[in-house]
Design a protein around this motif. Structure first.
Motif, PDB file in Angstrom:
ATOM      1  N   PRO A 147       0.283   0.651   4.516  1.00  0.00           N
ATOM      2  CA  PRO A 147       1.622   1.135   4.876  1.00  0.00           C
ATOM      3  C   PRO A 147       2.698   0.866   3.829  1.00  0.00           C
ATOM      4  O   PRO A 147       3.744   1.523   3.827  1.00  0.00           O
ATOM      5  N   TYR A 148       2.427  -0.090   2.918  1.00  0.00           N
ATOM      6  CA  TYR A 148       3.417  -0.368   1.870  1.00  0.00           C
ATOM      7  C   TYR A 148       3.494   0.764   0.855  1.00  0.00           C
ATOM      8  O   TYR A 148       4.439   0.830   0.067  1.00  0.00           O
ATOM      9  N   TRP A 149       2.495   1.640   0.847  1.00  0.00           N
ATOM     10  CA  TRP A 149       2.541   2.816  -0.018  1.00  0.00           C
ATOM     11  C   TRP A 149       2.786   4.102   0.770  1.00  0.00           C
ATOM     12  O   TRP A 149       2.715   5.193   0.214  1.00  0.00           O
ATOM     13  N   MET A 150       3.089   3.980   2.046  1.00  0.00           N
ATOM     14  CA  MET A 150       3.337   5.161   2.867  1.00  0.00           C
ATOM     15  C   MET A 150       4.793   5.613   2.737  1.00  0.00           C
ATOM     16  O   MET A 150       5.695   4.799   2.493  1.00  0.00           O
ATOM     17  N   LYS A 151       4.989   6.904   2.910  1.00  0.00           N
ATOM     18  CA  LYS A 151       6.326   7.486   2.837  1.00  0.00           C
ATOM     19  C   LYS A 151       6.602   8.325   4.085  1.00  0.00           C
ATOM     20  O   LYS A 151       5.693   8.822   4.748  1.00  0.00           O
ATOM     21  N   VAL A 152       7.879   8.473   4.394  1.00  0.00           N
ATOM     22  CA  VAL A 152       8.326   9.458   5.372  1.00  0.00           C
ATOM     23  C   VAL A 152       9.271  10.413   4.654  1.00  0.00           C
ATOM     24  O   VAL A 152       9.789  10.091   3.561  1.00  0.00           O
ATOM     25  N   ILE A 153       9.446  11.579   5.210  1.00  0.00           N
ATOM     26  CA  ILE A 153      10.338  12.574   4.593  1.00  0.00           C
ATOM     27  C   ILE A 153      11.593  12.705   5.435  1.00  0.00           C
ATOM     28  O   ILE A 153      11.533  13.019   6.624  1.00  0.00           O
ATOM     29  N   LYS A 154      12.735  12.432   4.804  1.00  0.00           N
ATOM     30  CA  LYS A 154      14.037  12.548   5.467  1.00  0.00           C
ATOM     31  C   LYS A 154      14.936  13.448   4.638  1.00  0.00           C
ATOM     32  O   LYS A 154      15.128  13.200   3.440  1.00  0.00           O
ATOM     33  N   ASN A 155      15.430  14.482   5.269  1.00  0.00           N
ATOM     34  CA  ASN A 155      16.298  15.451   4.588  1.00  0.00           C
ATOM     35  C   ASN A 155      15.642  15.999   3.315  1.00  0.00           C
ATOM     36  O   ASN A 155      16.290  16.175   2.281  1.00  0.00           O
ATOM     37  N   GLY A 156      14.339  16.212   3.393  1.00  0.00           N
ATOM     38  CA  GLY A 156      13.612  16.786   2.260  1.00  0.00           C
ATOM     39  C   GLY A 156      13.287  15.807   1.155  1.00  0.00           C
ATOM     40  O   GLY A 156      12.742  16.200   0.119  1.00  0.00           O
ATOM     41  N   LYS A 157      13.600  14.517   1.347  1.00  0.00           N
ATOM     42  CA  LYS A 157      13.347  13.501   0.317  1.00  0.00           C
ATOM     43  C   LYS A 157      12.337  12.478   0.839  1.00  0.00           C
ATOM     44  O   LYS A 157      12.284  12.187   2.030  1.00  0.00           O
ATOM     45  N   MET A 158      11.549  11.922  -0.095  1.00  0.00           N
ATOM     46  CA  MET A 158      10.595  10.882   0.286  1.00  0.00           C
ATOM     47  C   MET A 158      11.288   9.528   0.363  1.00  0.00           C
ATOM     48  O   MET A 158      12.015   9.134  -0.546  1.00  0.00           O
ATOM     49  N   VAL A 159      11.016   8.816   1.458  1.00  0.00           N
ATOM     50  CA  VAL A 159      11.613   7.508   1.707  1.00  0.00           C
ATOM     51  C   VAL A 159      10.492   6.556   2.106  1.00  0.00           C
ATOM     52  O   VAL A 159       9.533   6.946   2.782  1.00  0.00           O
ATOM     53  N   ASP A 160      10.585   5.294   1.668  1.00  0.00           N
ATOM     54  CA  ASP A 160       9.580   4.300   2.030  1.00  0.00           C
ATOM     55  C   ASP A 160       9.459   4.182   3.543  1.00  0.00           C
ATOM     56  O   ASP A 160      10.472   4.112   4.259  1.00  0.00           O
TER      57      ASP A 160
END
Length: 240
Positions: A147-160
């Motif tokens: 999970p430390y290398w996982m990302k979520v997408i917020k407003n079209g941008k990748m966020v930790d």
């Protein structure tokens, strides 16, 4: 039995699996999928009874032919796609306590979909729980995705995904994290009846290897498990 503690293993096996039709009795390298779990549970040094919970007559007959008990049929309303996994366990507990007047201390859930889990791991879980006087024990394996290398997408941008301001450049530096593998659950009977859950603040992990953690959910998983079985136990380590 371990010490003075009686152990019952419940193998839930409904007939209406969707991903792989009739999955629980599908032929896997020469015998029904459910047979692998029944046989390993029967080899356990500590399990007193091995019971299959099913609503399906064919599954019941096959289970009995491999040595499991089928003392009841599960109600069809507890064999639906949306039935919580704990409900068949609670139903089995209540049947044994109330209909058979059979008292026991530990209840174990062994899912058919973990055919590579073995009797030594089953006994390890029982022993670990008993020695540590834990409320429950649950099997895990090291997570393939950290999970430390996982990302979520917020407003079209990748966020930790984990917002802890830590950056790990190398995989070797990542903290080891574990995931549930679904192979073994065991708990004190009273804990399940009270909490309707396998987890408390006094739940201990049973760490399993990647191969024995294989969980069959779809045809790809099924083919992979078949491949491993064809290699033989001595060659497991050469595959990964």
């Amino acid at each position: 039995m371990i010490g003075n503690k009686c152990v019952v293993a419940i193998i839930p096996a409904r007939g209406g699996s969707k991903g792989i039709p009739r999955k629980n009795i599908k032929n896997l390298n020469g015998k029904p999928l459910i047979a692998y779990t029944i046989e390993e549970a029967l080899k356990s040094k500590y399990v007193d009874r091995v019971i299959v919970s099913t609503e399906d007559l064919e599954i019941a007959e096959i289970s009995k032919s491999f040595g499991a008990e089928v003392p009841f049929f599960r109600p069809k309303e507890l064999a639906q796609d949306d039935t919580p996994g704990i409900e068949p366990i609670i139903h089995a507990i209540n049947y044994l306590l109330n209909d058979e007047n059979y008292n026991f201390d530990y209840v174990m859930c062994l899912q058919c979909t973990s055919p590579l889990r073995n009797s030594k791991q089953i006994d390890e879980a029982i022993l670990e729980m008993y020695n540590k006087d834990a409320d429950s024990a649950v099997s895990v394996c090291e997570s393939e995705v950290n999970p430390y290398w996982m990302k979520v997408i917020k407003n079209g941008k990748m966020v930790d995904y984990l917002n802890d301001n830590k950056f790990y450049a190398r995989r070797q530096d990542l903290p080891i994290v574990y995931r549930l593998n679904g192979a073994i659950y065991i708990a004190k009977v009273g804990i399940i009846l009270k909490n309707k859950n396998w987890y408390t603040d006094n739940t201990v992990p049973i760490i399993m290897d990647k191969i024995s953690s294989v969980d069959i959910d779809d045809e790809i998983d099924f083919k992979f498990a078949e491949f491993i079985l064809k290699q033989g136990a001595d060659n497991y380590g050469k595959i990964i």
